[in-house]
Motif scaffolding. Sequence first.
Motif, PDB file in Angstrom:
ATOM      1  N   HIS A   9      16.019  16.645  40.449  1.00 59.42           N
ATOM      2  CA  HIS A   9      15.799  15.597  41.496  1.00 59.42           C
ATOM      3  C   HIS A   9      14.902  14.693  41.237  1.00 59.42           C
ATOM      4  CE1 HIS A   9      12.356  18.671  41.888  1.00 59.42           C
ATOM      5  NE2 HIS A   9      11.696  17.978  42.754  1.00 59.42           N
TER       6      HIS A   9
ATOM      7  N   HIS B  76      11.514  13.658  42.156  1.00 59.40           N
ATOM      8  CA  HIS B  76      10.318  13.468  42.216  1.00 59.40           C
ATOM      9  C   HIS B  76       9.599  13.242  40.746  1.00 59.40           C
ATOM     10  CE1 HIS B  76      10.168  16.129  46.059  1.00 59.40           C
ATOM     11  NE2 HIS B  76      10.236  14.679  46.180  1.00 59.40           N
TER      12      HIS B  76
ATOM     13  N   ASP C 248       7.204  14.576  39.059  1.00 58.56           N
ATOM     14  CA  ASP C 248       6.793  15.663  38.125  1.00 58.56           C
ATOM     15  C   ASP C 248       8.185  16.347  37.501  1.00 58.56           C
ATOM     16  OD1 ASP C 248       7.274  16.466  40.791  1.00 58.56           O
ATOM     17  OD2 ASP C 248       6.738  18.439  40.289  1.00 58.56           O
ATOM     18  N   HIS C 249       9.253  15.550  37.609  1.00 59.55           N
ATOM     19  CA  HIS C 249      10.718  16.255  36.945  1.00 59.55           C
ATOM     20  C   HIS C 249      11.336  14.910  36.450  1.00 59.55           C
ATOM     21  CE1 HIS C 249      10.594  19.896  39.294  1.00 59.55           C
ATOM     22  NE2 HIS C 249       9.572  19.263  39.886  1.00 59.55           N
TER      23      HIS C 249
ATOM     24  N   HIS D 103      14.671  21.049  49.483  1.00 60.01           N
ATOM     25  CA  HIS D 103      13.589  20.413  48.935  1.00 60.01           C
ATOM     26  C   HIS D 103      13.703  18.958  49.347  1.00 60.01           C
ATOM     27  CE1 HIS D 103      10.081  20.162  46.189  1.00 60.01           C
ATOM     28  NE2 HIS D 103      10.432  19.216  45.710  1.00 60.01           N
TER      29      HIS D 103
ATOM     30  N   ASP E  23      13.022  23.119  42.016  1.00 57.59           N
ATOM     31  CA  ASP E  23      12.122  22.974  43.275  1.00 57.59           C
ATOM     32  C   ASP E  23      12.852  23.275  44.423  1.00 57.59           C
ATOM     33  OD1 ASP E  23      10.362  21.891  41.497  1.00 57.59           O
ATOM     34  OD2 ASP E  23       9.797  20.408  42.748  1.00 57.59           O
TER      35      ASP E  23
HETATM   36 NI    NI Z   1       9.876  17.996  43.793  1.00 55.29          NI
END
Ligand code: NI
Length: 227
Positions: A50, A52, A54-55, A111, A141
């Motif tokens: 996805h 975000h 942090d990915h 999410h 997530d």
């Molecule tokens: Ni996330």
Amino acid sequence: MATELTWLGHGGWSIRAGEHRLLLDPFLDECPTACCKADDVEADVILVSHGHFDHIADVVKIAQRTGATVIANHEISLWLGKQGVENTIGMNLGGGLQQPFGHVKMTLAHHSSQLPDGSDGGNPGGFLLTLADGKVYFACDTALFEDMRRIGSVGLDLAVLPIGDLFTMGSEDSIEAVKLLTPKRVVPAHYNTWPPIAQDAGVWADLVRAETESEPVVLKPGEKISL
Ligand code: NI
Ligand code: MN
């Protein structure tokens, strides 16, 4: 050679499957618990669950350096193309894709998926990988959801579940997820990166042993598990 999965810290994984090197959600340069930097990893395929940060924060630079093909949902694959990633494959929830290293299926995740610049990152997903040595489910997530029972019905050798709480399911719900997925082994991820998602993985492992038939395996960033 056995398939090896190395936890890079947070939601990031490096997978060696035969001669193939895969990365999943690499988040390294700004991750306080990462075992390595974005310049240190090799990949011919990068999976992105996805949008975000942090990915996805390191995906463009790793893809440009390695020439890896990035597999993500349709919206993220288009966005990465605009950021200068040459090789992308877009897919969507429920879709499958046969690749030289194995089969990739994009699974549901509950999410969100906004990209770092505010663009629409489509729907978040997880990945069910069918590799030469077994089936691995990365929930990525997500909240707990009942359809995990269906994902588990294929017979999972390994499940990777978030346990950090706050942004994803926490320890308690992850135990329910293990009961639905019934994997042979289960590994926790997406915890202890920052104080708001601190968890005691030893307590979690005791709960898995007490309440499920699955074997918990707790890794430190940089440690690996073989299929
Ligand atoms: Ni996330
Ligand atoms: Mn995350």
